[in-house]
Motif scaffolding. Structure first.
Motif, short mmCIF file in Angstrom:
data_model
loop_
_atom_site.label_atom_id
_atom_site.label_comp_id
_atom_site.label_asym_id
_atom_site.label_seq_id
_atom_site.Cartn_x
_atom_site.Cartn_y
_atom_site.Cartn_z
N LEU A 1 -38.18 -27.07 43.75
CA LEU A 1 -37.71 -25.71 43.50
C LEU A 1 -37.78 -25.34 42.03
CD1 LEU A 1 -34.61 -25.55 45.88
CD2 LEU A 1 -36.81 -24.40 46.18
N SER A 2 -37.37 -26.28 41.18
CA SER A 2 -37.30 -25.98 39.76
C SER A 2 -38.63 -26.11 39.05
CB SER A 2 -36.27 -26.89 39.09
OG SER A 2 -34.98 -26.63 39.61
N LYS A 3 -39.65 -26.56 39.74
CA LYS A 3 -40.98 -26.64 39.15
C LYS A 3 -41.85 -25.43 39.51
CE LYS A 3 -42.97 -30.57 38.40
NZ LYS A 3 -42.60 -30.72 36.99
N MET A 4 -41.26 -24.52 40.27
CA MET A 4 -41.99 -23.31 40.63
C MET A 4 -41.88 -22.27 39.53
SD MET A 4 -40.77 -23.15 44.62
CE MET A 4 -41.72 -21.68 44.99
N PRO A 5 -42.92 -21.46 39.32
CA PRO A 5 -42.85 -20.41 38.28
C PRO A 5 -41.94 -19.26 38.72
CG PRO A 5 -44.91 -20.26 39.49
CD PRO A 5 -44.24 -21.51 39.97
N ASN A 6 -41.66 -18.37 37.79
CA ASN A 6 -40.86 -17.17 38.05
C ASN A 6 -39.48 -17.52 38.60
OD1 ASN A 6 -43.13 -15.50 37.35
ND2 ASN A 6 -43.97 -15.91 39.40
N GLN A 7 -38.79 -18.41 37.89
CA GLN A 7 -37.49 -18.86 38.31
C GLN A 7 -36.45 -17.75 38.29
OE1 GLN A 7 -36.22 -21.95 39.32
NE2 GLN A 7 -38.37 -22.56 39.55
N VAL A 8 -35.61 -17.72 39.33
CA VAL A 8 -34.40 -16.91 39.33
C VAL A 8 -33.25 -17.90 39.19
CG1 VAL A 8 -32.94 -15.32 40.62
CG2 VAL A 8 -35.44 -15.16 40.81
N ASN A 9 -32.60 -17.88 38.04
CA ASN A 9 -31.59 -18.90 37.73
C ASN A 9 -30.42 -18.26 37.01
OD1 ASN A 9 -30.93 -21.85 37.67
ND2 ASN A 9 -30.88 -21.47 35.48
N GLU A 10 -29.22 -18.43 37.53
CA GLU A 10 -28.03 -17.77 36.97
C GLU A 10 -27.60 -18.36 35.63
OE1 GLU A 10 -24.61 -16.61 39.17
OE2 GLU A 10 -25.64 -16.82 41.09
N TRP A 11 -27.89 -19.64 35.42
CA TRP A 11 -27.35 -20.34 34.25
C TRP A 11 -28.41 -20.54 33.16
CZ3 TRP A 11 -23.57 -24.68 36.29
CH2 TRP A 11 -22.44 -24.06 36.84
N GLY A 12 -29.07 -19.49 32.77
CA GLY A 12 -30.00 -19.56 31.66
C GLY A 12 -31.40 -19.93 32.09
N SER A 13 -32.29 -20.04 31.11
CA SER A 13 -33.70 -20.33 31.39
C SER A 13 -34.04 -21.76 31.04
CB SER A 13 -34.59 -19.37 30.59
OG SER A 13 -34.37 -19.54 29.20
N PHE A 14 -35.10 -22.28 31.68
CA PHE A 14 -35.61 -23.61 31.39
C PHE A 14 -37.10 -23.60 31.66
CE2 PHE A 14 -34.26 -23.46 35.79
CZ PHE A 14 -35.29 -24.05 36.48
N ASN A 15 -37.78 -24.62 31.16
CA ASN A 15 -39.23 -24.70 31.31
C ASN A 15 -39.58 -25.37 32.62
OD1 ASN A 15 -41.99 -25.17 31.12
ND2 ASN A 15 -41.92 -25.65 28.93
#
Length: 345
Positions: A207-221
């Motif tokens: 899930l976290s390796k997919m582009p265009n992340q929707v994440n409530e707790w900030g951004s990550f690469n």
């Protein structure tokens, strides 16, 4: 005895949000006299904010000023600093998880044994009111012998986008070692600290390796993300009890879930919130507490228990031998996922 002199090693969020405020509220028993961080700016900012007298960038330099330290560094440094502190004759409260792996945990316990000082791990979920109520209910044999634990620690799209939480080299892992460890510890404590004998686990980070992340707790690469964001496991214990376990930073679920459910021979408990479920008198009874006494902030009783243990007033609630078993299960989950095999201990 005079007040316990406390030093803080690692002056980031967990130190400033939980540990230092808790010790300041317990000023009759403890004084925070020094703060240390490899980032001098961070250390000085914390010292100014909380009126702490001494500032260091090398943890070894503060040992002569203190009776105890609270370690709030990335996981990679827990063992090194704990062992150095204990060997210097200083009590240690170390943030969770205990260390990066089981071997480091054992080395920390060996240092505790050499020094005769107190070592505890900051698994603060044990100090929550619901948790303490559940422990008392189980101790009073309200549910009989615990048999099965069902544990979920799930966040919906809340990968920590700050600090080093997604840095495998510094943390050792992701959602399991950071978040799920609390619920492993709590469940083992409620089950009566049985020994794990077999672990099957699977870790994910798709899930976290997919582009265009929707994440409530900030951004990550997402391209460099290399820790687990979702984990499932099954654990079998030496007393016949079992655990179904799941944790995630980024589950695609309706809402966050924190749940510990333990079924015993004659009843069961659920957290959070606390409920007692029983079968007796020809009825199925579900009981909810309308009031649970205690402190709403678990950081306070955690700090007080550590202080009391250091001055010989009380027994530790979180013992390092128990925290070692949490890390042992974490190691086995990671190994099981890597090998595709169950791990027998």
């Amino acid at each position: 005895m005079s007040k316990l002199r406390m030093g803080i090693i690692g002056a980031g969020g967990i130190a400033q949000d939980r540990h230092i405020p808790a010790f300041l509220k317990l000023a009759n028993d403890v004084t925070v006299v020094a703060v240390c961080d490899v980032n001098e700016t961070t250390a000085k900012a914390a010292a100014e904010k909380f009126n702490i007298e001494k500032v260091y960038t090398d943890f070894r330099d503060l040992f002569h000023d203190v009776d105890a330290v609270t370690i709030c560094t990335p996981n990679k440094f827990h063992a090194e600093i704990t062992i150095a502190a204990l060997d210097a004759g200083v009590h240690v409260l170390c943030e969770k998880p205990m260390a990066m792996n089981t071997d480091e945990c054992i080395a920390m316990i060996d240092a505790r044994d050499r020094s005769g000082k107190v070592l505890s791990i900051a698994y603060h979920y044990r100090f929550m009111k619901d948790s303490e109520a559940a422990k008392n209910v189980i101790f009073e044999n309200e549910i009989g012998t615990p048999i099965v634990a069902r544990v979920q620690a799930l966040r919906r799209r809340k990968v920590p986008g700050w600090g080093v939480f997604t840095n495998k080299e510094l943390q050792g892992g992701g959602s399991l070692i950071d978040y799920g460890c609390h619920f492993l510890d709590l469940s083992l404590w409620l089950l009566g600290s049985p020994k794990p004998v077999e672990v099957v686990g699977k870790t994910y980070n798709k899930l976290s390796k997919m582009p265009n992340q929707v994440n409530e707790w900030g951004s990550f690469n997402h391209e460099t993300f290399d820790v687990d964001d979702h984990v499932t496991a099954y654990v079998r214990f030496d007393n016949g009890a079992t655990m179904l376990f799941e944790t995630s930073w980024s589950a695609n679920i309706k809402e966050d879930v924190e749940r510990v459910s333990i079924s015993g021979e004659t009843g069961g408990i659920d957290l959070f919130p606390f409920e007692l479920n029983q079968a007796k008198h020809g009825m199925l009874l579900n009981s909810q507490a309308t009031y649970i006494g205690g402190e709403d902030n678990p950081g306070l009783p955690q700090a007080q228990n550590f202080i009391n243990a250091c001055i010989g007033r009380d027994e530790l609630i979180v013992k390092p031998e128990e925290a070692l078993e949490v890390s042992r299960i974490i190691d086995c989950i990671y190994k099981s996922s890597e090998t595709g095999q169950s791990i027998k201990l």
